[in-house]
Design a protein around this motif. Structure first.
Motif, PDB file in Angstrom:
ATOM      1  N   THR A 132       0.840  -1.197   0.000  1.00 17.18           N
ATOM      2  CA  THR A 132       0.000   0.000   0.000  1.00 17.18           C
ATOM      3  C   THR A 132       0.873   1.244   0.000  1.00 17.18           C
ATOM      4  O   THR A 132       1.789   1.377   0.820  1.00 17.18           O
ATOM      5  N   ALA A 133       0.630   2.132  -0.923  1.00 12.55           N
ATOM      6  CA  ALA A 133       1.412   3.362  -1.006  1.00 12.55           C
ATOM      7  C   ALA A 133       1.228   4.198   0.248  1.00 12.55           C
ATOM      8  O   ALA A 133       0.108   4.346   0.751  1.00 12.55           O
ATOM      9  N   ALA A 134       2.326   4.748   0.746  1.00 13.38           N
ATOM     10  CA  ALA A 134       2.279   5.541   1.966  1.00 13.38           C
ATOM     11  C   ALA A 134       3.416   6.556   1.957  1.00 13.38           C
ATOM     12  O   ALA A 134       4.464   6.324   1.339  1.00 13.38           O
ATOM     13  N   PRO A 135       3.246   7.687   2.645  1.00 16.31           N
ATOM     14  CA  PRO A 135       4.322   8.672   2.714  1.00 16.31           C
ATOM     15  C   PRO A 135       5.478   8.166   3.577  1.00 16.31           C
ATOM     16  O   PRO A 135       5.259   7.548   4.621  1.00 16.31           O
ATOM     17  N   ILE A 136       6.696   8.433   3.143  1.00 15.53           N
ATOM     18  CA  ILE A 136       7.890   8.057   3.911  1.00 15.53           C
ATOM     19  C   ILE A 136       8.675   9.274   4.370  1.00 15.53           C
ATOM     20  O   ILE A 136       9.589   9.152   5.193  1.00 15.53           O
ATOM     21  N   TYR A 137       8.335  10.466   3.850  1.00 16.11           N
ATOM     22  CA  TYR A 137       8.992  11.698   4.305  1.00 16.11           C
ATOM     23  C   TYR A 137       8.005  12.839   4.208  1.00 16.11           C
ATOM     24  O   TYR A 137       7.375  13.043   3.165  1.00 16.11           O
ATOM     25  N   GLN A 138       7.852  13.559   5.311  1.00 17.16           N
ATOM     26  CA  GLN A 138       6.936  14.693   5.377  1.00 17.16           C
ATOM     27  C   GLN A 138       7.755  15.983   5.464  1.00 17.16           C
ATOM     28  O   GLN A 138       8.411  16.245   6.479  1.00 17.16           O
ATOM     29  N   PRO A 139       7.743  16.826   4.440  1.00 17.07           N
ATOM     30  CA  PRO A 139       8.551  18.046   4.468  1.00 17.07           C
ATOM     31  C   PRO A 139       7.952  19.165   5.301  1.00 17.07           C
ATOM     32  O   PRO A 139       8.638  20.133   5.617  1.00 17.07           O
ATOM     33  N   GLY A 140       6.649  19.040   5.659  1.00 19.49           N
ATOM     34  CA  GLY A 140       5.996  20.078   6.440  1.00 19.49           C
ATOM     35  C   GLY A 140       5.082  20.933   5.578  1.00 19.49           C
ATOM     36  O   GLY A 140       4.974  20.765   4.363  1.00 19.49           O
ATOM     37  N   THR A 141       4.412  21.879   6.225  1.00 25.86           N
ATOM     38  CA  THR A 141       3.484  22.767   5.534  1.00 25.86           C
ATOM     39  C   THR A 141       4.247  23.827   4.755  1.00 25.86           C
ATOM     40  O   THR A 141       5.236  24.379   5.231  1.00 25.86           O
ATOM     41  N   ASN A 142       3.751  24.111   3.550  1.00 25.03           N
ATOM     42  CA  ASN A 142       4.361  25.067   2.629  1.00 25.03           C
ATOM     43  C   ASN A 142       5.796  24.672   2.280  1.00 25.03           C
ATOM     44  O   ASN A 142       6.688  25.512   2.122  1.00 25.03           O
ATOM     45  N   ALA A 143       5.996  23.373   2.181  1.00 23.49           N
ATOM     46  CA  ALA A 143       7.254  22.794   1.731  1.00 23.49           C
ATOM     47  C   ALA A 143       6.913  21.525   0.962  1.00 23.49           C
ATOM     48  O   ALA A 143       5.842  20.952   1.135  1.00 23.49           O
ATOM     49  N   GLN A 144       7.835  21.086   0.107  1.00 25.07           N
ATOM     50  CA  GLN A 144       7.529  19.904  -0.685  1.00 25.07           C
ATOM     51  C   GLN A 144       8.800  19.194  -1.117  1.00 25.07           C
ATOM     52  O   GLN A 144       9.904  19.735  -1.044  1.00 25.07           O
ATOM     53  N   THR A 145       8.608  17.952  -1.573  1.00 22.68           N
ATOM     54  CA  THR A 145       9.654  17.235  -2.281  1.00 22.68           C
ATOM     55  C   THR A 145       9.247  17.107  -3.749  1.00 22.68           C
ATOM     56  O   THR A 145       8.070  17.216  -4.093  1.00 22.68           O
ATOM     57  N   ILE A 146      10.241  16.872  -4.582  1.00 23.00           N
ATOM     58  CA  ILE A 146      10.005  16.528  -5.976  1.00 23.00           C
ATOM     59  C   ILE A 146      11.246  15.772  -6.440  1.00 23.00           C
ATOM     60  O   ILE A 146      12.302  15.854  -5.809  1.00 23.00           O
ATOM     61  N   ASP A 147      11.116  15.005  -7.498  1.00 21.88           N
ATOM     62  CA  ASP A 147      12.267  14.275  -8.055  1.00 21.88           C
ATOM     63  C   ASP A 147      12.762  13.199  -7.090  1.00 21.88           C
ATOM     64  O   ASP A 147      13.966  13.046  -6.874  1.00 21.88           O
ATOM     65  N   ASN A 148      11.847  12.414  -6.530  1.00 17.61           N
ATOM     66  CA  ASN A 148      12.244  11.303  -5.667  1.00 17.61           C
ATOM     67  C   ASN A 148      12.862  10.183  -6.499  1.00 17.61           C
ATOM     68  O   ASN A 148      12.295   9.762  -7.500  1.00 17.61           O
ATOM     69  N   ILE A 149      14.023   9.709  -6.070  1.00 17.84           N
ATOM     70  CA  ILE A 149      14.737   8.634  -6.766  1.00 17.84           C
ATOM     71  C   ILE A 149      15.383   7.738  -5.715  1.00 17.84           C
ATOM     72  O   ILE A 149      16.146   8.222  -4.872  1.00 17.84           O
ATOM     73  N   VAL A 150      15.104   6.437  -5.750  1.00 12.22           N
ATOM     74  CA  VAL A 150      15.745   5.483  -4.838  1.00 12.22           C
ATOM     75  C   VAL A 150      17.033   4.956  -5.473  1.00 12.22           C
ATOM     76  O   VAL A 150      17.039   4.541  -6.640  1.00 12.22           O
TER      77      VAL A 150
END
Length: 402
Positions: A132-150
């Motif tokens: 099941t898809a789930a968040p593994i990192y929370q950047p906080g409010t008014n912040a974000q991630t992009i370009d996730n690569i394992v």
């Protein structure tokens, strides 16, 4: 073989704010791509205030059957029409740049909040079933991630890299990662390798924006030594300024940084591209959209990128663009820019960047592909604008890496 796709339903004008679906699907082939099984849905979001975006897939070379899917899920709140209209662009990079500019004070502040955590799903049976898809990192409010690569280290440790926007400071863009020692079962807090200093590339004569990789990066692991290599666009290196009829901007080069201790520490970024200086038109010194890979025998690092060195603006409104490969032997310190060389031009003739489709700038792609094959061969995949509003994909065999 796997094919990981972002899917979107057309917006429906009869539903509030044009509600639509976004999702992530994985297709699987067991006959080298001759046929494909029905796609598996990893996530589906039916909301105009959520966009699943910027996905990547990694097969684990240290554990048979393990495959990892990551992406960001951008959401905006409260659920207002203005918030929904932003996500209606369905383009995570353009949205991220707008939000980053707003936080940096370069654009009006939006009247809503946002967040963009990293999402993760894994398969332990070669893609037949997925967690099941789930968040593994929370950047906080008014912040974000992009370009996730394992990326997978030699001991099987997973590192999920991402661009972090507004995480370390308002308007800041950084390359970060989280770590898992149990194949994605649990993850550490974030570590940051470097900030990104880039405002983006413009065409060298008319100053039109280019859809480049100015908030993105490329990352690879040396399969023999375990060293981790990062490459990205950065304007911290050159003092010259690109000036065109549309204004002035710093000049992006290609930055490189290396970690030899699993990401705990990183070398000082250096500019490695060999784009020659151009006093007549410094805009032709810009380099953009890098990709990096280590050869299978671990002896060579390859970086590819575009630049405008061959541009003459002849005929007028032909702004020449080419794609290059650059090499460093790992027997020398690749943290020294002088050890990068043997540059090869991969395009047989310059193409006109003004022909590239426009998606917030002339668009060749957010990434270019670059993969090692065997011990001493690499294959890049890169876009070329072949006619107005048309981009075609090409590859070249790079062999004899030593």
């Amino acid at each position: 073989m796997f094919f990981f796709s972002l899917v979107l339903d057309p917006m429906q004008p009869t539903t509030p704010f044009g509600a639509r679906n976004s999702g992530m699907l994985v297709s699987r082939s067991v006959d080298h791509g001759a046929t494909w099984q029905s796609p598996v849905t990893l996530i589906r979001s039916n909301s105009p205030h959520v966009l699943n975006d910027k996905n990547s897939l990694t097969a684990d070379p240290t554990a048979n059957g393990y495959v990892y899917a990551v992406w960001d899920q951008l959401s905006v709140f409260p659920q207002t029409k203005d918030a929904a209209q932003l996500l209606a662009e369905n383009d995570g990079v353009l949205i991220a740049r707008k939000l980053h500019n707003a936080a940096a004070g370069a654009a009006p502040v939006f009247k809503f909040n946002f967040t963009g955590p990293s999402f993760f799903s894994r398969s332990i049976d070669n893609g037949v079933t997925w967690s099941t898809a789930a968040p593994i990192y929370q950047p906080g409010t008014n912040a974000q991630t992009i370009d996730n690569i394992v990326r997978v280290l030699r001991d099987g440790t997973l590192l999920d890299f991402f661009t972090a926007i507004n995480v370390t400071k308002a308007g800041g863009v950084d390359i970060g990662y989280i770590k898992s020692a149990d194949k994605g079962g649990s993850w550490t807090g974030s570590t940051f390798a470097s900030d990104i200093q880039a405002v983006g590339v413009v065409t060298p004569d008319t100053g039109q924006p280019v859809r480049d990789a100015s908030i993105l990066y490329s990352v690879t692991v040396n399969p023999v030594t375990g060293a981790i290599y990062l490459a990205w666009q950065d304007d911290r290196f050159l003092t010259a300024t690109c000036t065109t009829p549309t204004g002035s901007t710093p000049i992006d080069g290609i930055a490189f940084s290396e970690s030899d201790d699993g990401g705990a520490t990183w070398s000082t970024p250096v500019m490695i591209n060999k784009t020659p200086a151009n006093a007549a038109n410094p805009c032709r010194q810009q380099a953009f959209i890098p990709a990096v890979v280590a050869s299978g025998d671990g002896k060579t690092i390859v970086v590819t990128y575009y630049d405008f060195r061959n541009d003459t603006n002849t005929p007028a409104r032909f702004e020449g663009t080419d794609y290059f490969a650059l090499f460093c032997s790992t027997s020398t310190p690749c943290t020294n820019s002088a050890n990068w060389g043997n540059e090869q031009q991969l395009t047989t003739a310059s193409f006109n960047i003004l022909n590239a489709p426009v998606a917030g700038g002339h668009f060749l792609g957010d990434y270019m592909g670059l993969a090692a094959s065997g011990l001493t061969t690499a294959y890049p995949v890169f876009g070329i604008a072949t006619s107005p509003n048309v981009t075609a994909e090409f590859t070249r065999k790079i062999s004899g890496l030593q």
